[in-house]
Design an enzyme around this catalytic site. Structure first.
Site, PDB file in Angstrom:
ATOM      1  N   GLY A 255       9.191  -3.278 -18.404  1.00 36.95           N
ATOM      2  CA  GLY A 255       9.081  -4.706 -18.151  1.00 36.95           C
ATOM      3  C   GLY A 255       9.158  -5.002 -16.666  1.00 36.95           C
ATOM      4  O   GLY A 255       8.804  -4.158 -15.829  1.00 36.95           O
ATOM      5  N   SER A 256       9.653  -6.164 -16.337  1.00 35.13           N
ATOM      6  CA  SER A 256       9.656  -6.605 -14.942  1.00 35.13           C
ATOM      7  C   SER A 256      10.755  -5.907 -14.148  1.00 35.13           C
ATOM      8  O   SER A 256      11.783  -5.491 -14.692  1.00 35.13           O
ATOM      9  CB  SER A 256       9.864  -8.115 -14.872  1.00 35.13           C
ATOM     10  OG  SER A 256      11.199  -8.464 -15.178  1.00 35.13           O
ATOM     11  N   THR A 257      10.539  -5.826 -12.853  1.00 33.93           N
ATOM     12  CA  THR A 257      11.520  -5.208 -11.971  1.00 33.93           C
ATOM     13  C   THR A 257      12.815  -6.006 -11.958  1.00 33.93           C
ATOM     14  O   THR A 257      13.914  -5.426 -11.921  1.00 33.93           O
ATOM     15  CB  THR A 257      10.941  -5.089 -10.557  1.00 33.93           C
ATOM     16  OG1 THR A 257       9.800  -4.208 -10.604  1.00 33.93           O
ATOM     17  CG2 THR A 257      11.956  -4.524  -9.579  1.00 33.93           C
ATOM     18  N   GLY A 260      14.729  -5.127 -14.995  1.00 33.35           N
ATOM     19  CA  GLY A 260      15.181  -3.743 -14.866  1.00 33.35           C
ATOM     20  C   GLY A 260      16.420  -3.629 -14.005  1.00 33.35           C
ATOM     21  O   GLY A 260      17.371  -2.909 -14.351  1.00 33.35           O
ATOM     22  N   GLU A 277      10.504   1.587 -16.499  1.00 26.78           N
ATOM     23  CA  GLU A 277       9.089   1.557 -16.111  1.00 26.78           C
ATOM     24  C   GLU A 277       8.784   0.107 -15.812  1.00 26.78           C
ATOM     25  O   GLU A 277       8.708  -0.732 -16.713  1.00 26.78           O
ATOM     26  CB  GLU A 277       8.222   2.110 -17.235  1.00 26.78           C
ATOM     27  CG  GLU A 277       6.821   2.487 -16.772  1.00 26.78           C
ATOM     28  CD  GLU A 277       5.842   1.353 -16.922  1.00 26.78           C
ATOM     29  OE1 GLU A 277       5.526   0.738 -15.870  1.00 26.78           O
ATOM     30  OE2 GLU A 277       5.412   1.070 -18.039  1.00 26.78           O
ATOM     31  N   CYS A 310       0.920  -3.454 -15.737  1.00 26.92           N
ATOM     32  CA  CYS A 310       1.680  -3.132 -14.531  1.00 26.92           C
ATOM     33  C   CYS A 310       0.934  -2.179 -13.605  1.00 26.92           C
ATOM     34  O   CYS A 310       1.151  -2.184 -12.395  1.00 26.92           O
ATOM     35  CB  CYS A 310       3.031  -2.544 -14.906  1.00 26.92           C
ATOM     36  SG  CYS A 310       2.924  -1.152 -16.042  1.00 26.92           S
TER      37      CYS A 310
END
Length: 513
Positions: A255-257, A260, A277, A310
């Site tokens: 997903g999104s940084t 994360g 990831e 992504c």
């Protein structure tokens, strides 16, 4: 203006109604398909029409606790972690079960994900279904589960040392909405093959593909109760339990940084292993000797699934000598590419997943214009769509030039059908621009010289990169990022080992004679 698809095939309304009738709304906990402890459900809307498709059981904190407990118990008390033959058999059973409902799943993805049906022929469904379970199942028999170290080290030949690989334990698999079944299978495959148990938390925008897998696991496989649990929820508070609970040994997140980073912080107190990831702002580098015919396919690729991937090369870093011609050709292609109903076989660009994501992309384009960039085409909503798509979340394919690499549109992940163009003068500048990013997930290089292209590929700080159209995707190919694009790798031997712990055992042999 892009061509709007108006063919007479079935619409997303009809496909959505059929998908809703076949959907599985219940969660899977401890081998049982069940409703939420509260009886609550949450809505599932079509990204293409905005209409309500149906609903899904909404896991509460109590449900998540039960799911974690079931996974913990299955790992600690059953032979799942040690019975490799059982694991291989179950993965093959799951493969066969999914294959038997492939076409229903295809329609379900079109309905709830909003992905064009053509994309289900590749990365949305058919590609991962071909390899994602079969590869780790085959690797179980070939993998080096133990090795003996040569000699006895510092303590002599009677000191025997063996290195063994063991499963991590309970894995929380948290998956996104953009390629949900692809990500789920590429987490479940290696996690189960290596002997772990799993709590799967799918994205609330796309729960039905995960709950369908839950039903197939319960009804069509010998996977023991608790080994796989599927707990959909729209509540971030409930989802975050997975990141903090000490019974969970690992978080596997795509997903999104930003999310994360949050999960890393949540898991810090329990020293939880984390596979992340995350986002990307990848570069397609076009060198001055590149064949012009190769530029357009690479540029159009950013429009697949409306740019919601992504790894897409959303920065076109192109030699200044090729800039003017390439921009003209790309703009014409963006204006001609079919946009519309994802149920239509001819649609290439469908909707974004939500109204919120649509607004985010439109705002990013508006900010780029305010920052001095030129929007050559697109940058707004799609005009002329069929009436039944009026509530959908569409953004026109967008090409932006006059962009400095420091601008927000070049640095931040847009997650929409947007390509920014940045010129360069020489190879060193191209590499510098490509690496001037918080991300490092993927990329591509075009050059008439393979050696030159490969040289650039080795210099770009990114987890995967293609040269002259080379495709790195595959269940046997490790995928993941440098820098803020993540930690660890999905797929390949590296992805298999992501779900394993390493233990060294030493023993003394008896004296002889």
């Amino acid at each position: 203006m892009s061509d709007v698809v108006e063919d007479r095939t079935e619409t997303s309304v009809e496909v959505g109604e059929r998908a809703a009738r076949r959907a599985e709304p219940r969660m899977l906990i401890n081998g049982e398909l069940t409703e939420s402890a509260s009886g609550g459900r949450f809505d599932n809307h079509s990204p293409a029409t905005g209409r309500l498709l149906g609903d899904t059981a909404a896991a509460t904190a109590e449900d998540m606790d039960r799911a974690i407990a079931a996974a913990r118990r299955a790992f600690d008390t059953s032979d799942w972690s040690t019975n490799r033959a059982l694991r291989v058999r179950c993965l093959h059973q799951l493969q066969e079960a999914i294959e038997s409902e492939r076409e229903d799943l295809r329609e379900e993805l079109v309905a709830e994900v909003g992905c064009p049906v053509m994309s289900t022929r590749d990365a949305q469904l058919d590609w991962p279904l071909t390899e994602s379970l079969r590869y780790p199942a085959a690797l179980v028999d070939d993998f080096a589960w133990a090795r003996t170290l040569s000699g006895g080290g510092l303590f002599g030949e009677r000191n025997v040392r063996t290195v063994v690989k063991e499963p991590v334990g309970v894995v929380a698999a948290i998956t996104p909405s953009n390629y949900p079944i692809e990500v789920i299978l590429n987490k479940l495959g290696p996690a189960l093959a290596t002997g772990n148990t799993v709590v799967l938390k799918p994205d609330p925008h796309t729960p039905w593909n995960a709950t369908r897998l839950g039903r197939l696991i319960a009804e069509r496989t010998d996977i023991p109760p608790g080994v796989v649990n599927v707990a959909p929820t729209p509540s971030n508070d409930v989802a975050e339990i997975l990141g903090a609970d000490p019974r969970v040994d690992m978080v596997s997140f795509t997903g999104s940084t930003a999310v994360g980073r949050h999960l890393m912080r949540r898991g810090a107190d329990t020293m939880k292993r984390t596979f992340l990831e995350l986002g990307g702002k990848s570069a397609l580098i076009v060198l001055d000797d590149a064949k012009p015919a190769r530029i357009l396919p690479g540029a159009i690729g950013v429009l697949a699934h409306a740019g919601q991937a992504c790894a897409m090369t959303t920065r076109l870093i192109i030699h200044e000598s090729l800039l003017e011609q390439a921009v003209g050709e790309i703009a014409a292609a963006f204006e001609a590419v079919p946009v519309g109903d994802p149920a239509s076989p001819s649609t290439f660009v469908g909707p974004l997943i939500s109204a919120r994501q649509q607004r985010k992309v439109l705002d990013a384009c508006a900010q780029a214009r305010r920052d001095g960039a030129e929007i050559v085409t697109g940058g707004g909503v799609v005009e002329g769509l069929a009436e039944h798509l009026a509530g959908g979340h569409f953004v026109a394919p967008t090409l932006i030039t006059g962009v400095d690499n420091s601008a927000a549109i070049a640095q931040e992940e847009t997650f929409g059908p947007v390509l920014v163009v940045i010129p360069f003068r020489d190879d060193d500048e191209a590499v510098r621009i490509a690496n001037d990013s918080a991300y490092g997930l993927a990329g591509a290089v075009l050059s008439s010289s393979l050696d030159r292209g490969m040289g650039i590929a080795h210099r770009v700080r990114t987890g995967s990169i293609g040269v002259n159209g080379g495709m790195f995707y595959g269940a046997d190919a490790p995928f993941g990022g440098y820098k803020s694009s993540g930690i660890g790798r999905q797929c390949g031997i590296e992805g298999f080992e992501q779900y394993l712990e390493t233990k060294t055992i030493a023993h003394r042999t008896p004296r002889t004679g």
